[in-house]
Design a protein around this motif. Sequence first.
Motif, PDB file in Angstrom:
ATOM      1  N   LYS A  48      63.054  67.583  85.681  1.00  0.00           N
ATOM      2  CA  LYS A  48      61.941  67.152  85.122  1.00  0.00           C
ATOM      3  C   LYS A  48      60.927  68.266  84.553  1.00  0.00           C
ATOM      4  O   LYS A  48      60.243  67.950  83.751  1.00  0.00           O
ATOM      5  CB  LYS A  48      61.177  66.058  86.016  1.00  0.00           C
ATOM      6  CG  LYS A  48      59.960  65.607  85.428  1.00  0.00           C
ATOM      7  CD  LYS A  48      59.585  64.496  86.723  1.00  0.00           C
ATOM      8  CE  LYS A  48      58.270  63.625  86.211  1.00  0.00           C
ATOM      9  NZ  LYS A  48      57.921  62.704  87.252  1.00  0.00           N
ATOM     10  N   GLU A  67      71.973  69.564  78.544  1.00  0.00           N
ATOM     11  CA  GLU A  67      72.182  68.223  79.302  1.00  0.00           C
ATOM     12  C   GLU A  67      72.449  68.784  80.348  1.00  0.00           C
ATOM     13  O   GLU A  67      73.387  70.044  80.827  1.00  0.00           O
ATOM     14  CB  GLU A  67      73.349  67.460  78.603  1.00  0.00           C
ATOM     15  CG  GLU A  67      73.076  66.977  77.397  1.00  0.00           C
ATOM     16  CD  GLU A  67      74.213  66.350  76.707  1.00  0.00           C
ATOM     17  OE1 GLU A  67      74.693  65.357  77.425  1.00  0.00           O
ATOM     18  OE2 GLU A  67      74.793  66.759  75.545  1.00  0.00           O
ATOM     19  N   GLU A 100      68.375  72.807  74.036  1.00  0.00           N
ATOM     20  CA  GLU A 100      68.451  71.375  74.736  1.00  0.00           C
ATOM     21  C   GLU A 100      69.541  70.873  75.581  1.00  0.00           C
ATOM     22  O   GLU A 100      70.116  70.190  75.051  1.00  0.00           O
ATOM     23  CB  GLU A 100      67.824  70.256  73.646  1.00  0.00           C
ATOM     24  CG  GLU A 100      66.630  70.831  73.019  1.00  0.00           C
ATOM     25  CD  GLU A 100      66.234  69.400  71.865  1.00  0.00           C
ATOM     26  OE1 GLU A 100      66.865  68.483  71.929  1.00  0.00           O
ATOM     27  OE2 GLU A 100      65.212  69.294  71.125  1.00  0.00           O
ATOM     28  N   GLY A 130      61.677  69.917  81.511  1.00  0.00           N
ATOM     29  CA  GLY A 130      61.691  68.999  80.325  1.00  0.00           C
ATOM     30  C   GLY A 130      62.789  68.317  79.738  1.00  0.00           C
ATOM     31  O   GLY A 130      63.165  68.256  78.501  1.00  0.00           O
ATOM     32  N   LYS A 160      65.787  65.956  78.889  1.00  0.00           N
ATOM     33  CA  LYS A 160      65.760  64.958  78.418  1.00  0.00           C
ATOM     34  C   LYS A 160      67.000  63.880  78.998  1.00  0.00           C
ATOM     35  O   LYS A 160      66.965  62.700  79.115  1.00  0.00           O
ATOM     36  CB  LYS A 160      66.007  64.756  76.892  1.00  0.00           C
ATOM     37  CG  LYS A 160      64.561  65.212  76.197  1.00  0.00           C
ATOM     38  CD  LYS A 160      64.824  65.282  74.710  1.00  0.00           C
ATOM     39  CE  LYS A 160      63.404  65.665  73.787  1.00  0.00           C
ATOM     40  NZ  LYS A 160      63.695  65.760  72.424  1.00  0.00           N
ATOM     41  N   HIS A 161      68.155  64.534  78.940  1.00  0.00           N
ATOM     42  CA  HIS A 161      69.347  64.323  79.700  1.00  0.00           C
ATOM     43  C   HIS A 161      69.710  64.663  80.969  1.00  0.00           C
ATOM     44  O   HIS A 161      70.438  65.626  81.003  1.00  0.00           O
ATOM     45  CB  HIS A 161      70.434  64.268  78.477  1.00  0.00           C
ATOM     46  CG  HIS A 161      70.229  63.602  77.245  1.00  0.00           C
ATOM     47  ND1 HIS A 161      70.220  62.391  77.125  1.00  0.00           N
ATOM     48  CD2 HIS A 161      69.676  64.371  76.001  1.00  0.00           C
ATOM     49  CE1 HIS A 161      69.556  62.039  75.405  1.00  0.00           C
ATOM     50  NE2 HIS A 161      69.339  63.368  75.082  1.00  0.00           N
TER      51      HIS A 161
END
Length: 622
Positions: free
Chosen positions: A296, A276, A274, A299, A301-302
Amino acid sequence: MPGIFGFICKQGGDRGANEVLIRKMGELQAHTRGYETQTYAESWCGLGLIGLPVPGEERFAVDQNRGLAAAFGGFIYGFQKLSDDLMQPTTRKATRILDIYANDAVSMPEKLNGSYNAVVIDLRNRRMTIANDRLGHWQLYFFEDNDRLLFAGEVKALLAYERFSRELDPEGVYAYLNYQVHLGDTTFFKGVKRLPWAHQIVVDNGQVRINPWWEWRFETETSQTIPELVEEGHKLYQENIRLQTHGAKHVAIPLSGGLDSRMVLAHATAAGLEPETFSHGPKRSLEMRFATRVAKAAGIKHHRIIEIDPAWSYEYAERFTWLTDGLVNINPCVLLGVTERYGLPPADTAFLNGLAGRTAFGYGYFNASDISRTLTREQKLDRLRRSLVGQYVDDNYYRMFHPDIRPKLKERYDAAIEADFAQYEKVSDLFCHQRDLFTLQNRLKRRFDQIDVNRFILHDHFALEDDRTLDFYIKLPPALKAYPIRTLLIEGLKQKFPHLAAVPQQHSGVDLYSQPSKWRTMLKGYGRRVAYYTERLSFGLVNIRDMDTYVHYNQWYRTNRKLREFIDGILLDPRTLNRGYFDPAGVRSMLAYQKRGGNTFDELAMLVSFELFHRQFIDRWS
């Protein structure tokens, strides 16, 4: 940059004096509070390691029982061509290097897979071996006199040696002023060289030997199909992404509107990470818009956009010069402002940088027309000039320099390129391979590696790259590696990550399933010419920013008073002009041209960089 440093005395010495010297060498490289330093000294040698710690990893070891010491900077991702017991993963990597050296000192470098500089000292036999990896991204400089050999990842560390002369090398000076980069292994200082890729230095009984332990060969091209190559590359990248992020609490990826960083992001998310992501530039620029769309689609998130403040171009200039040893133009100093705003814990973050590019992504520094055995000498030389971004050099450019310097610069311009290029002609009879290696050395290593200031602040990895991806790159047929075709990069995204291939790229403005519009390219070129002439005809009163890019130095110079005063103040300072390199009238003429709508900020910044180097590395130590 942070890493190993040290020296070996050829005829013995004093342990106390050596402890002082090794400590001072470390202090000159202590750039952030998070660095850790380890040192060891004997009467005849000194060894040090400085940089961010890698939690749980041993990078410095002294084994008195075996009479060996070792350290490494950069990253070692694994081991190869060894017995099963030495192939096993370990956190005690410095000790593993000692084990490998004890078994076979000569072939030690080829057993390490990664991006590194490593050193082993045989304490009983007073022998030192220093080696780097096959691409040599982590620079290592060395200096030798009659008494000792010193080495470090930063030239400034060598200033700690009281007998270091600081005498300038004319060849290094002429190369920088001609190309804004040093060719081959040269630096500004006479006697200071950069260790070429895949080389080792052995100091034994006072004798110094410097030899390659591996050489480029393009003898066998694969006959695999494109789908087979895409699958093989995909597996390699997935393995490498896991190795490069192992143990990291945070994964950060600088994301642009192009394809290299997109491929890095694709493999990071495919590996279950995940990350950044960070982009830098004006929020309404085309690149930032596409980067946001990529984040985007993946996916993320940051995702954060860091807007570059024009003030950074002078606020960080002196620090950038110090960090980079003054070896490159100060223009990229704004990246220091970007890096400091990531807000990530340095020691716990794996920063996956696509800056190294190309060899990791399966495409080279050449185009299809370079796949030739019949180019003339002048045709080759013209293309090599363009590889160095040296096409701006003309009589107007040389007017900035003192009349005594001009003929020497002109004389060395082509001669130095030809002299450096000669070594690559032996590698292959195809010009594409020759140009690729020349550019890898002199543009990627000597320019892009040098400006990568992330390595001073974060655990900065050359994303997806290791020995196996280099072997993969070498076996590819030239037609698949030609730029801008980039067959494997594009097909890899289309076949494995269609959701990201569907997002337009900044370069063409269309996704990977569509053909770029020739009209769009023509209109962009027309628009740039209109902007240039508008700025010139308005005498700099009208400034038009190209929103395809994230920096606008030429316009900043005209609209930011403090930046203009910084540049003008340094270049017109009597201290600068009295050095004898620049012609006062020529410099004033170039500054006036820039104020009236010119586009020569890059050349002016290069002169400023050269002067800042003198102030920090010559004047300060006189």
